[in-house]
Design a protein around this motif. Structure first.
Motif, PDB file in Angstrom:
ATOM      1  N   LEU A   7     -15.740  -7.199 -26.019  1.00 29.40           N
ATOM      2  CA  LEU A   7     -14.356  -7.317 -25.539  1.00 29.40           C
ATOM      3  C   LEU A   7     -13.824  -8.736 -25.741  1.00 29.40           C
ATOM      4  CD1 LEU A   7     -12.027  -5.690 -24.415  1.00 29.40           C
ATOM      5  CD2 LEU A   7     -12.834  -6.240 -22.111  1.00 29.40           C
ATOM      6  N   LEU A   8     -14.683  -9.733 -25.593  1.00 29.12           N
ATOM      7  CA  LEU A   8     -14.263 -11.107 -25.881  1.00 29.12           C
ATOM      8  C   LEU A   8     -13.909 -11.262 -27.360  1.00 29.12           C
ATOM      9  CD1 LEU A   8     -16.824 -13.075 -23.712  1.00 29.12           C
ATOM     10  CD2 LEU A   8     -14.331 -13.128 -23.447  1.00 29.12           C
ATOM     11  N   ALA A   9     -14.738 -10.712 -28.236  1.00 29.57           N
ATOM     12  CA  ALA A   9     -14.468 -10.779 -29.674  1.00 29.57           C
ATOM     13  C   ALA A   9     -13.168 -10.041 -29.998  1.00 29.57           C
ATOM     14  CB  ALA A   9     -15.632 -10.201 -30.476  1.00 29.57           C
ATOM     15  N   TRP A  10     -12.955  -8.891 -29.378  1.00 26.55           N
ATOM     16  CA  TRP A  10     -11.719  -8.146 -29.593  1.00 26.55           C
ATOM     17  C   TRP A  10     -10.510  -8.974 -29.153  1.00 26.55           C
ATOM     18  CZ3 TRP A  10      -9.823  -4.500 -32.395  1.00 26.55           C
ATOM     19  CH2 TRP A  10      -8.556  -3.993 -32.088  1.00 26.55           C
ATOM     20  N   SER A  11     -10.629  -9.645 -28.030  1.00 27.78           N
ATOM     21  CA  SER A  11      -9.531 -10.491 -27.553  1.00 27.78           C
ATOM     22  C   SER A  11      -9.231 -11.591 -28.565  1.00 27.78           C
ATOM     23  CB  SER A  11      -9.881 -11.101 -26.190  1.00 27.78           C
ATOM     24  OG  SER A  11     -10.041 -10.082 -25.225  1.00 27.78           O
ATOM     25  N   GLY A  12     -10.255 -12.154 -29.158  1.00 25.54           N
ATOM     26  CA  GLY A  12     -10.055 -13.149 -30.207  1.00 25.54           C
ATOM     27  C   GLY A  12      -9.357 -12.565 -31.417  1.00 25.54           C
ATOM     28  N   MET A  13      -9.744 -11.348 -31.785  1.00 30.05           N
ATOM     29  CA  MET A  13      -9.091 -10.684 -32.919  1.00 30.05           C
ATOM     30  C   MET A  13      -7.615 -10.409 -32.603  1.00 30.05           C
ATOM     31  SD  MET A  13     -12.223  -8.183 -34.159  1.00 30.05           S
ATOM     32  CE  MET A  13     -11.102  -6.925 -34.660  1.00 30.05           C
ATOM     33  N   MET A  14      -7.326 -10.024 -31.365  1.00 27.06           N
ATOM     34  CA  MET A  14      -5.938  -9.783 -30.975  1.00 27.06           C
ATOM     35  C   MET A  14      -5.127 -11.075 -31.023  1.00 27.06           C
ATOM     36  SD  MET A  14      -5.175  -6.643 -30.603  1.00 27.06           S
ATOM     37  CE  MET A  14      -3.525  -7.082 -30.114  1.00 27.06           C
ATOM     38  N   ARG A  18     -10.636  -0.226 -23.244  1.00 30.39           N
ATOM     39  CA  ARG A  18      -9.647  -1.294 -23.400  1.00 30.39           C
ATOM     40  C   ARG A  18      -9.303  -1.527 -24.877  1.00 30.39           C
ATOM     41  NH1 ARG A  18      -7.077  -3.690 -18.974  1.00 30.39           N
ATOM     42  NH2 ARG A  18      -5.839  -4.396 -20.740  1.00 30.39           N
ATOM     43  N   ILE A  19     -10.294  -1.398 -25.739  1.00 25.72           N
ATOM     44  CA  ILE A  19     -10.020  -1.537 -27.176  1.00 25.72           C
ATOM     45  C   ILE A  19      -9.139  -0.392 -27.650  1.00 25.72           C
ATOM     46  CG2 ILE A  19     -11.081  -1.480 -29.469  1.00 25.72           C
ATOM     47  CD1 ILE A  19     -13.433  -3.100 -28.167  1.00 25.72           C
ATOM     48  N   GLN A  40      -1.487   0.511 -27.950  1.00 23.29           N
ATOM     49  CA  GLN A  40      -0.329  -0.315 -27.619  1.00 23.29           C
ATOM     50  C   GLN A  40       0.191  -1.091 -28.819  1.00 23.29           C
ATOM     51  OE1 GLN A  40      -0.840  -3.287 -24.537  1.00 23.29           O
ATOM     52  NE2 GLN A  40       1.355  -3.299 -24.148  1.00 23.29           N
ATOM     53  N   THR A  41      -0.684  -1.554 -29.678  1.00 24.58           N
ATOM     54  CA  THR A  41      -0.248  -2.393 -30.792  1.00 24.58           C
ATOM     55  C   THR A  41       0.236  -1.600 -31.997  1.00 24.58           C
ATOM     56  OG1 THR A  41      -2.533  -2.581 -31.561  1.00 24.58           O
ATOM     57  CG2 THR A  41      -1.695  -4.346 -30.155  1.00 24.58           C
ATOM     58  N   LEU A  42      -0.234  -0.359 -32.135  1.00 30.05           N
ATOM     59  CA  LEU A  42       0.115   0.422 -33.333  1.00 30.05           C
ATOM     60  C   LEU A  42       1.200   1.469 -33.092  1.00 30.05           C
ATOM     61  CD1 LEU A  42      -3.489   0.927 -34.748  1.00 30.05           C
ATOM     62  CD2 LEU A  42      -1.740  -0.676 -35.566  1.00 30.05           C
ATOM     63  N   VAL A  43       1.132   2.184 -31.975  1.00 24.81           N
ATOM     64  CA  VAL A  43       2.054   3.302 -31.729  1.00 24.81           C
ATOM     65  C   VAL A  43       2.818   3.112 -30.421  1.00 24.81           C
ATOM     66  CG1 VAL A  43       2.235   5.821 -31.602  1.00 24.81           C
ATOM     67  CG2 VAL A  43       0.396   4.786 -32.937  1.00 24.81           C
ATOM     68  N   ASN A  44       2.108   2.678 -29.406  1.00 25.77           N
ATOM     69  CA  ASN A  44       2.662   2.321 -28.097  1.00 25.77           C
ATOM     70  C   ASN A  44       3.307   3.480 -27.347  1.00 25.77           C
ATOM     71  OD1 ASN A  44       2.961   0.574 -26.009  1.00 25.77           O
ATOM     72  ND2 ASN A  44       4.570  -0.647 -26.933  1.00 25.77           N
ATOM     73  N   ARG A  45       2.589   4.572 -27.282  1.00 27.91           N
ATOM     74  CA  ARG A  45       3.037   5.715 -26.475  1.00 27.91           C
ATOM     75  C   ARG A  45       2.452   5.569 -25.075  1.00 27.91           C
ATOM     76  NH1 ARG A  45       0.384   9.791 -30.540  1.00 27.91           N
ATOM     77  NH2 ARG A  45      -1.120   8.149 -30.155  1.00 27.91           N
ATOM     78  N   VAL A  46       3.295   5.410 -24.089  1.00 30.47           N
ATOM     79  CA  VAL A  46       2.842   5.220 -22.714  1.00 30.47           C
ATOM     80  C   VAL A  46       2.028   6.426 -22.247  1.00 30.47           C
ATOM     81  CG1 VAL A  46       3.583   4.863 -20.328  1.00 30.47           C
ATOM     82  CG2 VAL A  46       4.727   3.648 -22.191  1.00 30.47           C
ATOM     83  N   LEU A  62      -5.965   3.822 -17.090  1.00 30.29           N
ATOM     84  CA  LEU A  62      -6.482   4.378 -15.838  1.00 30.29           C
ATOM     85  C   LEU A  62      -7.997   4.586 -15.906  1.00 30.29           C
ATOM     86  CD1 LEU A  62      -5.987   5.524 -13.018  1.00 30.29           C
ATOM     87  CD2 LEU A  62      -5.543   7.740 -14.092  1.00 30.29           C
ATOM     88  N   LEU A  63      -8.466   5.183 -16.988  1.00 30.80           N
ATOM     89  CA  LEU A  63      -9.911   5.414 -17.132  1.00 30.80           C
ATOM     90  C   LEU A  63     -10.684   4.097 -17.191  1.00 30.80           C
ATOM     91  CD1 LEU A  63      -9.903   8.396 -19.647  1.00 30.80           C
ATOM     92  CD2 LEU A  63     -10.566   8.459 -17.223  1.00 30.80           C
ATOM     93  N   SER A  64     -10.151   3.127 -17.913  1.00 25.92           N
ATOM     94  CA  SER A  64     -10.839   1.834 -17.975  1.00 25.92           C
ATOM     95  C   SER A  64     -10.852   1.184 -16.591  1.00 25.92           C
ATOM     96  CB  SER A  64     -10.197   0.907 -19.010  1.00 25.92           C
ATOM     97  OG  SER A  64      -8.916   0.485 -18.613  1.00 25.92           O
ATOM     98  N   SER A  65      -9.762   1.320 -15.856  1.00 25.10           N
ATOM     99  CA  SER A  65      -9.687   0.751 -14.506  1.00 25.10           C
ATOM    100  C   SER A  65     -10.698   1.409 -13.574  1.00 25.10           C
ATOM    101  CB  SER A  65      -8.279   0.886 -13.940  1.00 25.10           C
ATOM    102  OG  SER A  65      -7.368   0.148 -14.715  1.00 25.10           O
ATOM    103  N   LEU A  66     -10.907   2.711 -13.737  1.00 32.05           N
ATOM    104  CA  LEU A  66     -11.910   3.407 -12.918  1.00 32.05           C
ATOM    105  C   LEU A  66     -13.314   2.900 -13.233  1.00 32.05           C
ATOM    106  CD1 LEU A  66     -10.473   7.045 -12.940  1.00 32.05           C
ATOM    107  CD2 LEU A  66     -10.420   5.383 -11.056  1.00 32.05           C
TER     108      LEU A  66
END
Length: 148
Positions: free
Chosen positions: A14-21, A104-105, A111-117, A125-129
């Motif tokens: 997830l840290l590496a992904w954040s760097g890529m973002m 999260r990825i 969110q970055t490609l299509v962004n459908r809520v 929600l699932l990641s938060s759980l």
């Protein structure tokens, strides 16, 4: 690899992904700003959010997602490291950590490609759980160590 380091793998991913973002954000935003004629030398006291409505939404989605990766995941990092410090890199903790990181990825990609809520929200929600379960595991380990 030692057993306890397994919990660090989803943290590192997830840290590496954040760097890529971060890279994707600026690789997208800077050319868009140039195309729109926005010169940062003349900007004073503004934030990236001020570019909402100025830059195309698809450009700003990367920035919004990067900001999201600097928010809730900080709880994930602290929780995972605290569990690791306590010696809990159990299968359950590791599975929850991987669940959080992968979801999260996926959330980022949506969110970055299509962004459908309608798709983003269930992923969030699932990641938060997963995160809440990790936090509960930490609270139990700290306050009720004999319960484990």
């Amino acid at each position: 690899m030692p057993y306890t380091l397994s919990l660090l793998q989803p943290v590192a991913v997830l840290l590496a992904w954040s760097g890529m973002m971060f890279v994707w954000l600026y690789a997208t935003r800077l050319p868009a700003m140039k195309k729109m004629g926005i010169d940062i030398r003349g900007r004073k006291g503004t934030t990236g959010k001020d570019l909402d409505g100025v830059l195309p939404p698809e450009v700003q989605w990367k920035a919004h997602n990067y900001n999201h990766l600097m928010e809730q995941p900080t709880l994930f990092y602290a929780t995972a490291l605290a569990l690791l410090f306590l010696g809990d890199a159990s299968t359950i903790a590791t599975a929850l950590a991987w669940g959080y990181a992968v979801l999260r990825i996926l959330h980022s990609l949506e969110q970055t490609l299509v962004n459908r809520v309608i798709v983003r929200f269930p992923l969030f929600l699932l990641s938060s759980l997963c995160l809440l379960a990790l936090i509960a595991k930490l609270v139990i380990a700290v306050f009720f160590p004999s319960f484990q």
